[in-house]
Design an enzyme around this catalytic site. Structure first.
Site, PDB file in Angstrom:
ATOM      1  NE  ARG A  32     -28.434 -22.573  -1.108  1.00 31.18           N
ATOM      2  CZ  ARG A  32     -27.357 -22.984  -1.280  1.00 31.18           C
ATOM      3  NH1 ARG A  32     -26.587 -22.176  -2.252  1.00 31.18           N
ATOM      4  NH2 ARG A  32     -26.516 -23.825  -0.973  1.00 31.18           N
ATOM      5  NE  ARG A  36     -25.593 -27.685   3.257  1.00 37.13           N
ATOM      6  CZ  ARG A  36     -24.555 -27.460   2.822  1.00 37.13           C
ATOM      7  NH1 ARG A  36     -23.652 -28.270   2.366  1.00 37.13           N
ATOM      8  NH2 ARG A  36     -24.265 -26.262   2.165  1.00 37.13           N
ATOM      9  NE  ARG A  45     -27.947 -33.007  -0.084  1.00 45.41           N
ATOM     10  CZ  ARG A  45     -26.955 -33.830  -0.578  1.00 45.41           C
ATOM     11  NH1 ARG A  45     -27.332 -35.105  -0.920  1.00 45.41           N
ATOM     12  NH2 ARG A  45     -25.703 -33.464  -0.950  1.00 45.41           N
ATOM     13  CG  ASP A  82     -27.461 -25.519  -7.624  1.00 44.29           C
ATOM     14  OD1 ASP A  82     -27.352 -25.261  -6.553  1.00 44.29           O
ATOM     15  OD2 ASP A  82     -26.691 -25.093  -8.483  1.00 44.29           O
ATOM     16  CE1 TYR A 158     -19.633 -22.017  -8.348  1.00 43.11           C
ATOM     17  CE2 TYR A 158     -20.864 -20.409  -9.504  1.00 43.11           C
ATOM     18  CZ  TYR A 158     -20.630 -20.889  -8.159  1.00 43.11           C
ATOM     19  OH  TYR A 158     -20.771 -20.364  -7.088  1.00 43.11           O
TER      20      TYR A 158
END
Ligand code: CP3
Length: 353
Positions: A32, A36, A45, A82, A158
């Site tokens: 990652r 952010r 973004r 992702d 998920y």
């Protein structure tokens, strides 16, 4: 071979470490590493409608892949995408909600598999392959490009839970109750994930990593069935097409099962979470494979002396054998960007005796 000296190293440092070499300054990248915590990420973004659009736009995704590498000079770029792009491509409804993480329309039983459009999934991922090719075209000669996918087990969690979960009771119940039905979902994911990674390698990825974030929640027999076996099959498929492409496995929180994972899956290198003890790593894992990890991401967020001491200690302990420096999990969004600068400097300095 003197004539080669002027040309600089023949191989990228990350690939050397994956090939079993021990380097005095470990090659490094961060899970990652785009995201952010970087102001330039937040800026891009804000321009896109949503996160899926970012991952599906080759121009934006290539830019995001390159942002941390330009800023810090990591030894690898990791494709910006992702692990949930596979369920998305299978036609399962997916949204990323602010502050909530991913939300999917859950798949609950064997009959729900009919809702998945498996045949066209890989074609729908075409923009991602385009991103890989673009990034490969602009990367410097010393920087390797890593492609990735989620492992079938983690992606299935998920898909079945419909998002993040505390106890994983839906996915585990299905897996325990209905070996055949749940096995069909895993089988479908093995096939598509292998094709997806083959396409990434064909487009220019030099290494691939399988993220198995939730490997560590299963008892041994289920770990063998739903983590080791599907991973082994994906590795075999990739090795038959690209025998020289290294595959990094990251079965997070697998504890003492790390060793079985390495021995039985055939992966080339093993990603370690922060709880794996260094003496277990050096005694049990490094003789078998190159290891990658495993600084606690919170130490990178904290910075200062705690960070410096931990990085020096890891270099002393893991740096004597084939090793890629990384965190034990992803960069936290609260990480001050300056701390990554400090980390880059620490890793490039010589290690004092
Ligand atoms: O490492 C990189 O820089 C490459 C990009 C990458 C992302 N996700 C981008 C992302 C990679 C390799 C992943 C892997 C991933 N995605 C995993 C496995 C590793 C891990 O962290 O355990 C998992 C479980 C996911 C699923 C996922 N994606 C979740 C649970 C979330 C929400 C939580 C969060 O951190 O926001 C995401 C969103 C996501 N994936 C973001 C990024 C940059 C944040 C999106 C945003 O809000 O801007």
């Amino acid at each position: 071979m003197g004539s080669d000296l002027d040309a600089g190293p023949l191989m990228k440092p990350l690939l050397l470490a994956l090939d079993g070499e021990t380097l005095s300054n470990p090659p490094w990248w961060l899970m990652r590493q785009a995201g952010r915590y970087l102001p330039e990420y937040r800026q891009v973004r804000a321009k896109a409608r949503d996160f899926i659009e970012l991952c599906s736009s080759p121009a934006l995704a290539a830019e995001l892949t390159m942002q941390p590498v330009r800023r810090y000079g990591m030894d690898a770029a990791i494709l910006f995408s992702d692990i949930l792009m596979i369920p998305h491509a299978l036609g399962q409804g997916l949204a990323f909600r602010e502050g909530e993480g991913p939300v999917l329309e859950p798949i609950e039983s064997h009959s729900d598999l009919a809702r998945l459009d498996s045949d066209r999934a890989i074609a729908r991922l075409e923009p991602i392959f385009e991103t890989v090719t673009r990034v490969r075209g602009v990367l410097g000669p010393q920087t390797a490009l890593i492609g990735f996918a989620g492992s079938p087990w983690t992606v299935a969690t998920y898909m079945v839970e419909g998002g993040a979960s505390r106890d994983f009771r839906r996915v585990k119940s299905w897996a325990y109750r209905d070996l055949e039905g749940f096995g069909a979902l895993i089988e479908l994911l093995v096939e598509r994930t292998a094709e997806y990674l083959v396409a990434q390698i064909s487009a220019g990825a030099e290494v691939v990593q399988l993220f198995d974030t939730w490997a560590g929640i299963l008892p041994e027999a289920a770990f063998e069935r739903w983590v080791i076996e599907p991973t082994r099959r994906i590795v075999a498929k990739l090795k038959s097409k690209f025998p020289n492409c290294p595959i990094i496995g990251f079965p997070r929180s697998a504890g003492v099962l790390y060793k079985r994972y390495v021995l039985e899956t055939g992966i080339s290198a093993i990603g370690l979470d922060p709880t794996v003890p260094t003496d277990y790593t050096t005694n049990d894992l490094q003789p078998l494979a190159t290891v990658q990890g495993n600084l606690d991401p919170v130490l990178l967020m904290v910075g200062g002396k705690a960070l410096e001491d931990a990085v020096t200690e890891l270099r002393r302990l893991l740096g004597q054998r084939p090793w890629i420096f990384n965190l034990g999990h992803g960069v936290l969004p609260q990480t001050p960007p300056e701390n990554v600068e400090v980390l880059a400097r620490l890793l490039s300095e010589p290690l004092l005796p």
